[in-house]
Design an enzyme around this catalytic site. Structure first.
Site, PDB file in Angstrom:
ATOM      1  N   ASP A 187       0.872  -1.180   0.000  1.00 53.86           N
ATOM      2  CA  ASP A 187       0.000   0.000   0.000  1.00 53.86           C
ATOM      3  C   ASP A 187       0.905   1.225   0.000  1.00 53.86           C
ATOM      4  OD1 ASP A 187      -2.160  -1.651   0.160  1.00 53.86           O
ATOM      5  OD2 ASP A 187      -2.573  -1.295   2.278  1.00 53.86           O
ATOM      6  N   ASP A 193     -13.714  -6.345  -2.252  1.00 49.89           N
ATOM      7  CA  ASP A 193     -13.662  -6.375  -0.782  1.00 49.89           C
ATOM      8  C   ASP A 193     -15.059  -6.759  -0.312  1.00 49.89           C
ATOM      9  OD1 ASP A 193     -11.120  -5.313  -1.073  1.00 49.89           O
ATOM     10  OD2 ASP A 193     -11.753  -3.245  -0.668  1.00 49.89           O
TER      11      ASP A 193
END
Lengths: 195, 253
Positions: free
Chosen positions: B11, B130
């Site tokens: 990330d 997700d």
């Protein structure tokens, strides 16, 4: 000087990046003279074979490439264009390697495109100097070149055994992407550069 | 046989790799390019870089970073985070990304998947999903799990495949950050119903968890972040354990 043939056949950044990492001089060109004068020539290619072949012909590069006497390396679709013909768009190709390009037939348990790391078998010749017997390399393709007398490396996807690399005289081709195949791929590129 | 893949996920915010727990609270863990080079040298099969920045300035920093990553590493990498148009995808392809992942924008406009796949091929498009389980239904979420959508995991994954996605990257928000193992049953179900590869994400806490999701969970690839970032698991040791468990993985040289 290495000439990378610039014929608008998909993303070639990965090839130029790999040559930069190896610190070799290269030029990206579609100029027949520059290609003829280069020590080595790389023919990259991503995407549709028929579109790539049309683009190569539109630039008048088919006879140029076929007439080359220095080492030439076709990568992925670049290699397929050096075969007799491709089922993708039913296109006649450059007829350097003695085989045809076909689409993987659907079968249970395999995925198409054949994407990811797979092992080479039956490797032979200078391109694979210094490598272990069954190295892993990176593939992304839905069409494959069959086995033929020019095959210098094989790979299996499901029940299909295909040419992972081809060689005829000064022409070399890899179905896999040496520029994305880690240190193994770097060795193969270095071996090509050292030819 | 195609090897199962180990994919460290990075990330990125402002050029730095950061790691949060359940998307809340961030810690900087290193330079994005240096970490990518290190992981590729250790034997990672692929990398995923996610742009988690919010501002426009950071977005252009990320685009420049993609160019440096492409020059620095010799294995394939996927970039994601905020990709909402064909132009976004084209810009990242241009900078050398091998694949892009779409998430929230594809839920808002599913055509985005087909548009990118038609132009650049299915191998270029990863659909990231997700989801979390509510009353027995796996609900798709956006914005790092904070917003529920009306979509359901399995039907959305199937639709994404039909629209041309080349891979599904499913993160279980119930497992992410827990280090208690992956949502193995859901991956096995996805594998059963899809013909494209499935990447498992969320919950890796040990070597055994990764072995589990690649065998019982039948996933094609396992993605993890913190266990790699904090050296809790080394990739060579992980690959050794996978080989011992009979999972085909690329040998680390």
């Amino acid at each position: 000087m290495i000439a990378i043939v610039d014929y608008e056949a998909g993303n070639i950044k990965s090839v130029t990046n790999a040559l930069e990492r190896l610190d070799v001089e290269f030029t990206l060109t579609a100029d027949p003279d520059a290609i003829r004068k280069a020590d080595k020539v790389v023919l990259p290619g991503v995407g549709n074979a028929a579109a790539a072949m049309a683009s190569l012909r539109a630039k008048g590069l088919e006879p140029v490439i076929r007439s080359l006497r220095q080492p030439v390396l076709g990568i992925c679709v670049g290699m397929q264009l050096m075969c007799r013909r491709s089922e993708e768009g039913g296109v006649a190709c450059m007829d350097i390697f003695d085989c045809e390009v076909k689409r993987f037939a659907p079968e249970p348990g395999i995925k198409v495109p054949h994407m990811g790391w797979n092992t080479l078998g039956n490797i032979s010749g200078k391109l694979f100097k210094g490598l272990p017997a069954s190295p892993y390399v990176y593939f992304v393709h839905s069409y494959y070149a069959g086995l033929c007398p020019d095959t210098v490396a094989t790979c299996r996807h499901g029940s299909t055994m295909f040419s992972a690399a081809l060689k005829y005289e000064n022409f070399y081709g890899t179905q896999f992407h040496p520029e994305k195949s880690g240190t193994i791929g770097e060795t193969i590129l270095k071996n090509f550069i050292a030819l | 046989m195609v090897a199962k893949r180990i994919i460290p996920c990075l990330d990125v915010k402002g050029g730095q790799v950061v790691k949060g727990i359940n998307f809340e609270g961030l810690r900087e863990v290193g330079d994005a390019v240096e970490m990518g080079v290190r992981y590729s040298e250790e034997g990672a099969d692929e990398l995923v870089y996610l742009d988690i920045s919010a501002s426009k300035e950071d977005r252009s920093t990320f685009t420049e970073l993609v160019e440096r990553i492409a020059l620095g590493i010799n294995i394939p990498f996927t970039v994601g985070g905020g990709i909402s148009s064909l132009d976004d995808a084209a810009r990242l392809l241009d900078r050398g990304a091998d694949k892009i992942s779409v998430n929230s924008a594809a839920i808002a406009s599913p055509r985005l998947i087909s548009d990118i796949a038609d132009r650049y091929g299915s191998q270029f498009v990863v659909c990231a999903i997700d989801a979390k389980c509510l009353n027995g239904i796996w609900r798709v979420t956006t914005h790092g799990g904070s917003r529920l959508t009306e979509r359901e995991l399995f039907s959305w994954a199937k639709e994404a495949q039909e629209r041309g996605a080349g891979e599904i990257l499913f993160t279980s928000m119930d497992h992410d950050g827990t280090k208690a193992g992956y949502a193995c049953e859901q991956y096995a179900m996805l594998e059963e119903m899809l013909s494209i590869p499935v990447i498992a994400s969320g919950g890796a806490g040990s070597v055994a968890d990764i072995v589990d999701v690649l065998t019982r969970g039948r996933a094609d690839a396992a993605l993890a972040a913190s266990i790699f970032h904090y050296d809790e698991i080394s990739i060579p040791a992980l690959k050794g354990a996978l080989t011992a468990a009979g999972v085909p993985v690329r040998a680390v040289l």
